[in-house]
Design a protein around this motif. Structure first.
Motif, PDB file in Angstrom:
ATOM      1  N   ILE A 125       1.085  -1.178  -0.083  1.00 25.90           N
ATOM      2  CA  ILE A 125       0.043  -0.055  -0.129  1.00 25.90           C
ATOM      3  C   ILE A 125       1.056   1.342  -0.134  1.00 25.90           C
ATOM      4  O   ILE A 125       1.753   1.250   0.826  1.00 25.90           O
ATOM      5  N   TYR A 126       0.476   2.232  -0.882  1.00 21.61           N
ATOM      6  CA  TYR A 126       1.243   3.502  -0.853  1.00 21.61           C
ATOM      7  C   TYR A 126       0.158   4.379  -0.411  1.00 21.61           C
ATOM      8  O   TYR A 126      -0.904   4.681  -1.173  1.00 21.61           O
ATOM      9  N   ASN A 127       0.367   5.439   0.541  1.00 22.44           N
ATOM     10  CA  ASN A 127      -0.549   6.329   1.039  1.00 22.44           C
ATOM     11  C   ASN A 127      -0.030   7.732   0.769  1.00 22.44           C
ATOM     12  O   ASN A 127       1.097   7.897   1.404  1.00 22.44           O
ATOM     13  N   TYR A 160       3.831   2.138   2.555  1.00 21.98           N
ATOM     14  CA  TYR A 160       4.546   3.321   2.442  1.00 21.98           C
ATOM     15  C   TYR A 160       3.603   4.528   2.652  1.00 21.98           C
ATOM     16  O   TYR A 160       2.635   4.706   2.048  1.00 21.98           O
ATOM     17  N   ASN A 161       3.932   5.249   3.677  1.00 19.21           N
ATOM     18  CA  ASN A 161       3.072   6.478   4.015  1.00 19.21           C
ATOM     19  C   ASN A 161       3.826   7.715   3.996  1.00 19.21           C
ATOM     20  O   ASN A 161       5.066   7.921   4.782  1.00 19.21           O
ATOM     21  N   THR A 189       7.330   2.095   5.558  1.00 19.08           N
ATOM     22  CA  THR A 189       8.356   3.612   5.743  1.00 19.08           C
ATOM     23  C   THR A 189       7.181   4.548   6.116  1.00 19.08           C
ATOM     24  O   THR A 189       5.950   4.550   5.573  1.00 19.08           O
ATOM     25  N   GLY A 190       7.602   5.589   7.127  1.00 19.84           N
ATOM     26  CA  GLY A 190       6.779   6.619   7.348  1.00 19.84           C
ATOM     27  C   GLY A 190       6.230   6.499   8.715  1.00 19.84           C
ATOM     28  O   GLY A 190       6.338   5.618   9.456  1.00 19.84           O
ATOM     29  N   CYS A 206       9.904   2.642   9.992  1.00 16.26           N
ATOM     30  CA  CYS A 206       8.682   3.507  10.242  1.00 16.26           C
ATOM     31  C   CYS A 206       8.677   4.079  11.646  1.00 16.26           C
ATOM     32  O   CYS A 206       9.308   3.499  12.708  1.00 16.26           O
ATOM     33  N   THR A 207       7.877   5.052  12.192  1.00 18.63           N
ATOM     34  CA  THR A 207       7.786   5.418  13.284  1.00 18.63           C
ATOM     35  C   THR A 207       6.206   5.145  13.764  1.00 18.63           C
ATOM     36  O   THR A 207       5.262   5.686  13.003  1.00 18.63           O
TER      37      THR A 207
END
Length: 313
Positions: A125-127, A160-161, A189-190, A206-207
């Motif tokens: 998923i890409y946001n 990926y955000n 990521t993100g 990621c956080t």
């Protein structure tokens, strides 16, 4: 190409090609998809190999698989409001967001995102920076970013955000996702928001911010997840393999709930929750058996009626 109100039920859209956006379906208004398969479609010079949604989408008990997009959203590009439940998005490919690319509002419930690939970021998923994605009791596993292993690279094999976007998970699992081929794992990521109890294979990219109690912890082994396969019900799923603390491991206070706060009565397959002390993390309820076909068909009919009622109101 839909500019009105379109319902697809027990249907297949396969092996279609367009040079623009949405090789399977391009929706500009209201689209409902039930118990259907959208597969092998190719947006050869645009986004959304399976679906482009610029309106309102309800996708339930369905499969998006093997679709290809030139740039965004191999399985689906969402630029409207999308509600995806009890569905599987697998084996799709794009430059960004192999499975899903979200640019507006996306709800993902009791669903599986697996074996999708992106040439750059967001295998599963890409946001993007204005997107809001909320994930409930879903399984995001075995997706791949930077699948072409070129010098440009990529990250976020599972999720990926992009900075500015909102991505929340509740009672879900993100595991076994990689970059440029396993065992180089890169789950996310993100910045991600965590509600209830979520499981990861790793969080180095990621956080995670935990809200309202609960926790985010790591799997002890990827062998806690089986491969994507038929486990009963209308779509393929990833079964939980004991011993795993994902079994009976979801939020002890609220249980497994959807976006309205209502308790999820079944898993992705239509198998009853709960089978045990508490409901399980992810889209699969271990030890539970899917409903008979007749009961499942009735559930689909009721879901359609409820969705149409929501749309008309």
């Amino acid at each position: 190409y839909n500019q009105g109100t379109l319902t697809l039920s027990n249907s297949t859209l396969s092996a279609n090609t367009c040079e623009g956006a949405g090789a399977g379906v391009h929706n500009e208004d209201v689209l409902s998809v039930y118990s259907s398969t959208i597969s092998g479609n190719n947006a050869s010079n645009g986004p959304g190999g399976g679906i482009v949604n610029n309106g309102t989408l309800l996708l339930s008990l369905s499969t998006l698989s093997g679709n290809l997009a030139y740039n965004y959203g191999g399985g689906m590009l969402n630029q409207g409001s999308a509600d995806v439940s009890q569905s599987t998005i697998s084996g799709n490919k794009a430059t960004l967001g192999g499975g899903l690319y979200n640019g507006e509002v996306l709800y993902l419930t009791n669903s599986t995102i697996s074996s999708n690939r992106s040439d750059a970021d967001g295998g599963g998923i890409y946001n993007n920076s204005i997107g809001t994605t909320n994930v409930y009791n879903s399984t995001i596993a075995f997706n791949e970013a930077d699948s072409d292993a070129d010098p440009g690279g990529g990250s976020g094999g599972g999720v990926y955000n992009l900075a500015g976007g909102t991505f929340n998970l509740r009672n879900s699992v993100v595991a076994g996702n990689n970059v440029s081929g396993a065992p180089v794992y890169d789950e996310c990521t993100g910045a991600l928001g965590s509600y209830g109890r979520n499981k990861f294979w790793g969080v180095s990219g990621c956080t995670i911010t935990q809200f309202r109690g609960g926790d985010s912890t790591l799997l002890l082994s990827l062998s806690e997840l089986a491969g994507l396969q038929a486990n009963g019900g209308p779509t393929q799923t990833i079964a939980l393999v004991p011993p795993s603390d994902m079994i009976d491991g979801a939020d002890a206070t609220s249980g497994c709930i959807d976006k309205t706060g209502s308790v999820l009565a079944t898993d992705q397959r239509g198998a009853p929750r709960v089978a045990g002390v508490r409901c399980d993390i992810g889209a699969f309820e271990y030890g539970s058996v899917p409903e008979p076909a007749a009961a499942a068909a009735m559930a689909v009919a009721l879901a359609m009626l409820a969705a149409l009622a929501r749309l008309s109101s």
